[in-house]
Scaffold this active site. Structure first.
Site, mmCIF file in Angstrom:
data_model
loop_
_atom_site.group_PDB
_atom_site.id
_atom_site.type_symbol
_atom_site.label_atom_id
_atom_site.label_comp_id
_atom_site.label_asym_id
_atom_site.label_seq_id
_atom_site.Cartn_x
_atom_site.Cartn_y
_atom_site.Cartn_z
ATOM 1 N N HIS A 1 0.831 -1.202 0.000
ATOM 2 C CA HIS A 1 0.000 0.000 0.000
ATOM 3 C C HIS A 1 0.867 1.254 0.000
ATOM 4 O O HIS A 1 1.970 1.272 0.547
ATOM 5 C CB HIS A 1 -0.978 0.005 1.184
ATOM 6 C CG HIS A 1 -0.350 0.024 2.540
ATOM 7 N ND1 HIS A 1 0.053 1.187 3.149
ATOM 8 C CD2 HIS A 1 -0.064 -0.970 3.424
ATOM 9 C CE1 HIS A 1 0.535 0.914 4.349
ATOM 10 N NE2 HIS A 1 0.486 -0.390 4.542
ATOM 11 N N ASP B 1 -0.200 4.466 1.018
ATOM 12 C CA ASP B 1 -0.527 5.501 1.996
ATOM 13 C C ASP B 1 0.143 5.211 3.335
ATOM 14 O O ASP B 1 0.674 4.117 3.570
ATOM 15 C CB ASP B 1 -2.042 5.618 2.177
ATOM 16 C CG ASP B 1 -2.675 4.309 2.654
ATOM 17 O OD1 ASP B 1 -2.204 3.238 2.251
ATOM 18 O OD2 ASP B 1 -3.644 4.360 3.429
ATOM 19 N N ASP C 1 6.217 1.261 7.463
ATOM 20 C CA ASP C 1 4.895 0.804 7.009
ATOM 21 C C ASP C 1 4.330 1.783 5.990
ATOM 22 O O ASP C 1 3.688 2.760 6.357
ATOM 23 C CB ASP C 1 3.970 0.699 8.223
ATOM 24 C CG ASP C 1 2.661 0.023 7.919
ATOM 25 O OD1 ASP C 1 2.519 -0.541 6.814
ATOM 26 O OD2 ASP C 1 1.760 0.049 8.783
ATOM 27 N N GLU D 1 -5.031 1.956 2.585
ATOM 28 C CA GLU D 1 -4.992 0.788 3.471
ATOM 29 C C GLU D 1 -5.131 1.203 4.928
ATOM 30 O O GLU D 1 -5.659 0.455 5.752
ATOM 31 C CB GLU D 1 -3.675 0.027 3.265
ATOM 32 C CG GLU D 1 -3.630 -1.349 3.931
ATOM 33 C CD GLU D 1 -3.066 -1.323 5.351
ATOM 34 O OE1 GLU D 1 -3.145 -2.357 6.035
ATOM 35 O OE2 GLU D 1 -2.550 -0.263 5.786
ATOM 36 N N GLU D 2 -4.644 2.411 5.253
ATOM 37 C CA GLU D 2 -4.594 2.856 6.646
ATOM 38 C C GLU D 2 -5.876 3.567 7.085
ATOM 39 O O GLU D 2 -5.874 4.308 8.064
ATOM 40 C CB GLU D 2 -3.391 3.801 6.847
ATOM 41 C CG GLU D 2 -2.037 3.185 6.552
ATOM 42 C CD GLU D 2 -1.584 2.202 7.620
ATOM 43 O OE1 GLU D 2 -2.385 1.888 8.529
ATOM 44 O OE2 GLU D 2 -0.432 1.743 7.548
ATOM 45 N N GLU E 1 4.358 -5.980 3.964
ATOM 46 C CA GLU E 1 4.199 -5.410 5.301
ATOM 47 C C GLU E 1 5.478 -5.631 6.114
ATOM 48 O O GLU E 1 6.194 -6.614 5.906
ATOM 49 C CB GLU E 1 3.016 -6.055 6.026
ATOM 50 C CG GLU E 1 1.651 -5.686 5.471
ATOM 51 C CD GLU E 1 1.208 -4.287 5.909
ATOM 52 O OE1 GLU E 1 1.911 -3.656 6.718
ATOM 53 O OE2 GLU E 1 0.149 -3.845 5.428
ATOM 54 N N HIS F 1 4.326 3.216 12.587
ATOM 55 C CA HIS F 1 3.402 4.246 13.101
ATOM 56 C C HIS F 1 4.005 5.067 14.241
ATOM 57 O O HIS F 1 3.310 5.897 14.816
ATOM 58 C CB HIS F 1 2.069 3.631 13.563
ATOM 59 C CG HIS F 1 1.335 2.886 12.500
ATOM 60 N ND1 HIS F 1 0.079 2.343 12.707
ATOM 61 C CD2 HIS F 1 1.664 2.573 11.218
ATOM 62 C CE1 HIS F 1 -0.328 1.736 11.606
ATOM 63 N NE2 HIS F 1 0.629 1.861 10.689
#
Length: 463
Positions: A35, A37, A65, A102-103, A131, A316
């Site tokens: 992903h 984003d 991520d 995705e987030e 991931e 994150h």
């Protein structure tokens, strides 16, 4: 890389999702997805490249991520495209899917949209999701079920509790059943998935002197991918049998079978382990306990693995950062071999023909014209016509001193380090060689630089 310019290299788009794939008509296809984003920024943009503990590091939002995984996927797409155009096609067809959203909420997920609009884009014999896994392989993922149970009773003053019906007390038998569940291990496709069943929230009561007439309990079940969502729901319903509770399903998602014992997955695992072993590391294969988009491939009947750079514990975070790792190039290496050439030969050819020279002096990387034409010791011993004065002892002392200055400068920012000495004549078949290799790995894992001479034997083993 030639996608969209060569009929064998196709590129497609759906909104902010891009799909690139080879069209070679081969019997096996591997899909790689990631992903684009990130979660919201936290004073960690723009990203930057920096040195940490003497190692090249990429810092900034999304570096773990999952821009690191996307970068590895892009590199593999470019390499495979180049191979196809050079007449050295890979042994399997490949698909790359880079998708948006995705987030955020699941219904906005770009891979979900691709699955609905273009289900054939997901067709493959194995899927790899980039991931962050710390460059280890995590197969499939557990499913998740969250149920809210509501219990009813009758209120009364707590001094006359017998006149009431305590709703909180009704939760006790269910809590006991949940607590007795434990964490059973379920083997699925060669990997061990650990299930968990937890009461994650409970509420009830309106005052300290009132028997509560209502209570609610939230139960979360993380179930092995060998169970269907309906089977998991049936199991949890059984826990509440006879309790009188009304159940509301708050969340229910299937797990994903890993397919780690499939031929395509076995080939990927072998390639990743071979690359890591040459760097003195290892690749562990384990089950994924969290939920990821591998489930979307699993729903399409495609076994899927999580495999990407970056420590998932840093994802994150404000200090999100990752370090390049060659083992994450294994998805490319596992299918890039051509007839008559093994992977090691092709990797050597790629490095030799890359055309870029890189030289590292301590933590500093030199490129192009910055690279010295000779080593410090060669400069020390160099002689030249008409320069007899350079070989007199006083001048030689100064030149020896300059070599020490070069050495101290190169090592100044390496950080804590340990020098290891050993014989250059120890063969790689010797148990001592293997023990030396283990010592070097353990030192590096504990954050120490490892310094040896540049020879073979024990020096090669430790470093």
């Amino acid at each position: 890389a030639g996608y969209g310019e060569d009929s064998r290299l196709e590129i497609l788009r759906d909104g902010d999702a891009v799909c690139a794939r080879t069209r070679l008509g081969l019997t096996t296809r591997i899909a790689v997805a990631g992903h684009l984003d990130t979660v919201p920024i936290a004073d960690n943009v723009p990203g930057r490249r920096e040195q940490r503990d003497g190692r090249d590091t990429v810092w900034g939002r999304g570096s773990v991520d999952m821009k690191g995984g996307v970068a590895a996927a892009l590199a593999s797409a470019c390499r495979i495209g180049g191979m196809v155009r050079a007449g050295e096609p890979p042994t399997v067809d490949a698909t790359w899917i880079f998708y948006d959203h995705e987030e955020v909420a699941s219904h906005l997920n770009g891979l979900g949209r691709v699955q609905r609009n273009h289900p054939r884009w997901l067709e493959a014999d194995l899927a790899v999701l980039g991931e962050p896994t710390g460059a280890h392989i995590e197969g499939g993922c557990n499913g998740t079920l969250r149920v809210i149970a509501r219990f009813e009773g009758e209120a009364s003053h707590s001094a006359r509790a017998w006149r009431g019906d305590n709703a909180i007390h009704k939760t006790a038998p269910v809590i006991a059943r949940v607590a007795a569940f434990g964490n059973p291990v379920v083997a699925v496709d060669g990997l061990d998935f650990r299930e968990s069943l937890s009461v994650v929230r409970i509420s009830g009561g309106i005052a300290d002197n009132v028997v509560p007439d209502a209570a609610s309990m939230t139960v979360n079940y993380r179930f092995a991918p060998s169970k269907s969502a309906e089977q998991a729901l049936g199991f949890v319903r059984g826990l509440f049998e006879g309790s009188g509770a009304r159940l509301e399903v708050d969340d229910l998602c299937d797990g994903a079978r890993p397919g780690a014992d499939s031929p395509a997955a076995s080939r990927l695992i072998d390639a990743a382990r071979a690359v890591a072993a040459r760097d003195g590391g290892e690749v562990r294969v384990r089950a994924k306990v969290g939920w990821t988009d591998v489930t979307r491939f699993s729903a399409a009947g495609v076994p899927a693995l999580n495999f990407g750079p970056g420590d998932p514990l840093l994802a994150h975070t404000r200090d999100e950062h990752t370090r390049p790792t060659r083992s994450c190039g294994a998805p490319t290496r596992s299918w890039q071999c051509s007839p008559g050439k093994d992977c090691d030969t092709m990797a050597h050819d790629a490095e030799r023909t890359n055309g870029r020279r890189i030289y590292q002096r301590g933590p500093v990387i030199l490129r192009g014209h910055q690279i010295p034409d000779e080593t410090s010791d060669a400069s020390l011993l160099r002689t030249g016509a008409g320069a007899d004065w350079m070989h007199e002892d006083p001048w030689r002392v100064l030149r020896i001193q300059s070599e020490f200055v070069d050495g101290f400068g190169a090592l100044a920012e390496v950080g804590p380090a340990i020098s290891v000495f050993g014989s250059a004549r120890t063969p790689s078949s010797s148990p001592d060689w293997e023990r030396a290799r283990s010592v070097g790995r353990m030192l590096a894992e504990r954050g120490y630089g490892v310094i040896t001479g540049g020879g073979p034997g024990m020096m090669e083993a430790v470093n």
